[in-house]
Design an enzyme around this catalytic site. Structure first.
Site, mmCIF file in Angstrom:
data_model
loop_
_atom_site.group_PDB
_atom_site.id
_atom_site.type_symbol
_atom_site.label_atom_id
_atom_site.label_comp_id
_atom_site.label_asym_id
_atom_site.label_seq_id
_atom_site.Cartn_x
_atom_site.Cartn_y
_atom_site.Cartn_z
ATOM 1 N N GLY A 110 0.819 -1.218 0.000
ATOM 2 C CA GLY A 110 0.000 0.000 0.000
ATOM 3 C C GLY A 110 0.843 1.253 0.000
ATOM 4 O O GLY A 110 2.051 1.197 -0.224
ATOM 5 N N ASN A 111 0.205 2.369 0.235
ATOM 6 C CA ASN A 111 0.935 3.638 0.332
ATOM 7 C C ASN A 111 0.339 4.448 1.480
ATOM 8 O O ASN A 111 -0.659 4.056 2.066
ATOM 9 C CB ASN A 111 0.875 4.395 -1.000
ATOM 10 N N ARG A 112 0.991 5.577 1.795
ATOM 11 C CA ARG A 112 0.609 6.313 3.000
ATOM 12 C C ARG A 112 -0.449 7.394 2.757
ATOM 13 O O ARG A 112 -0.646 8.250 3.611
ATOM 14 C CB ARG A 112 1.863 6.920 3.642
ATOM 15 N N SER A 113 -1.111 7.374 1.615
ATOM 16 C CA SER A 113 -2.132 8.395 1.374
ATOM 17 C C SER A 113 -3.271 8.247 2.387
ATOM 18 O O SER A 113 -3.795 7.154 2.588
ATOM 19 C CB SER A 113 -2.684 8.256 -0.046
ATOM 20 N N ALA A 156 -4.089 7.893 -4.496
ATOM 21 C CA ALA A 156 -2.752 7.379 -4.811
ATOM 22 C C ALA A 156 -2.924 5.916 -5.197
ATOM 23 O O ALA A 156 -3.331 5.088 -4.385
ATOM 24 C CB ALA A 156 -1.840 7.519 -3.600
#
Ligand code: C5P
Length: 400
Positions: free
Chosen positions: A205-208, A272
């Protein structure tokens, strides 16, 4: 509204007065000029220097100061908006009958600006017939009442009467004066960050956080648009004032966007999105006992939703893409943005720098908006809400 406004924040004497600091801060970060009028009671709960530091202006309380400059009417006359937070039962009663025995009362009476109040008091006081009547009177006069929320009060009791969250007060107050330049338009906003499952319990995943996308959605609603929000793993609650669909992976997001996009005038792709996903999703938890010291993941490319949207756009549809880059050099960042908008084919590209502490998850942002030719349409810094509004100015100009 994107221009700088003169906003009067009235702070009255309840325990929740300390939370007014965050309301003032939110309005300042949104780019507005904030003048605080505090009652004597308010200053028993929160210090004048704090209010002055946060509002960046002198705080006024005394009706008999500044008489030569006719301050008791000047502040109200210059106001574009009056926000009273917290509004005590006493102040609400005084407003309902039009009393002007202090500077705040005078300011409200001397003003033609919209008034927003955020009540805070104990449940018994909020539900007392006198307060109920006063609130009805104020509403009938066009005053916007934000909250109160239901929750823990000052003592051990809890119930309706708690001051609404400062962010929500700021949002509701700015919505009152927002231009309705997106009325009649349907807008699709994606927010958050996609997660690509590896096995039943893990993902890439990503930190958005979804904050910037939600700020776009809320700003568009305030400006009269009909908004659909597609949220991917939002870290903040999705607002109630719009249609919301929750998704998780890029493929789910792609399906939801493709379903909704044909019916809208504007797509804002703030989510994102993962460029790659695991080629295989394991049926059960991947075991280190089986994988050994090294585990190699094979990834396959995800569809580029934005590029597909731009390709399939119907005439007049406005597509807004985002580019979150870690590039530190300003010229190189701009060059990346220009290459990206050319590749994606969207109408506007919102370019911002992200890093370990910048961009994702923060409450403020700093962006450059590019058009299809790679020219800078505008630059904006400040709260995510003000960045959204400035960008929506560019969207509204294209719709017009
Ligand atoms: O290529 P990059 O991921 O930097 O592009 C960012 C923009 O493209 C964002 O607006 C994002 O929502 C969108 N995007 C997409 N599909 C992908 C990857 C990104 O729509 N697979």
């Amino acid at each position: 509204m994107s221009g700088q406004l003169n906003i009067v924040v009235g702070v009255t004497g309840g325990i929740a007065a300390y939370k007014a600091v965050n309301v003032i801060r939110g309005l300042v970060l949104a780019g507005h000029n904030v003048h605080v009028v505090a009652t004597e009671g308010a200053l028993r709960f929160v210090g004048k220097p704090t209010l002055e530091a946060i509002s960046r202006n002198i705080v006024h309380t005394d009706l008999y100061e500044g008489v030569a400059e006719v301050r008791h009417v000047a502040i109200g006359q210059a106001a574009d908006l009056i926000v009273i937070a917290p509004a005590t039962a006493n102040t609400i009663a005084k407003l309902a009958v039009g009393l002007a025995d202090d500077l705040l009362g005078n300011t409200v009476l001397a003003s033609r600006a919209p008034v927003v109040i955020a009540p805070a008091m104990h449940t018994e006081m909020w539900q007392h017939p006198a307060t109920v009547h006063n609130i009805t009177v104020l509403r009938s006069r066009g005053v916007t009442v934000v909250g109160p929320a239901v929750g823990q009060l000052t003592g051990t009791d809890s119930g309706p009467g708690r001051l609404e969250e400062p962010d929500e007060i700021v949002r509701a107050a700015l919505a009152v004066i927002a231009p309705k330049d997106l009325a009649g338009h349907r807008i699709l906003v994606t927010a958050g960050g996609t997660r690509e499952p590896l096995d039943p319990v893990r993902f890439l995943g990503n930190r958005s956080s979804g904050k910037q996308g939600i700020a776009f959605a809320l700003a568009a609603v305030a400006r009269g648009a009909e908004v659909t929000l597609i949220g991917a793993n939002l870290e903040v609650a999705a607002p109630g004032s719009m249609r919301v669909r929750h998704v998780s992976s890029t493929l789910e997001l792609a399906a939801a966007v493709e379903d909704a996009a044909p019916d809208v005038d504007v797509v804002i792709m703030a989510a994102a999105v993962a460029d790659y996903r695991p080629a295989v999703i394991a049926e059960s938890k991947i075991k280190k006992e089986l994988a050994g010291d090294r585990l190699t993941l094979e990834l396959v490319k995800n569809p580029d939703i934005l590029a597909r949207l731009a390709e399939a756009r119907r005439p007049g549809q406005v597509i807004v893409g985002f580019a979150a880059e870690t590039e530190q050099d300003a010229d190189a960042l701009l060059a990346l943005g220009r290459t990206k908008i050319a590749r994606k084919g969207c109408d506007l590209l919102v370019l911002n720098r992200v890093g370990w502490t910048e961009g994702f998850g923060a409450d403020s942002n700093s962006v450059i908006v590019l058009d299809r030719l790679g020219d800078i349409v505008m630059e904006a810094s400040g709260s995510k809400q003000s960045v959204a509004n400035r960008t929506l100015d560019a969207v509204a100009a294209r719709l017009a």
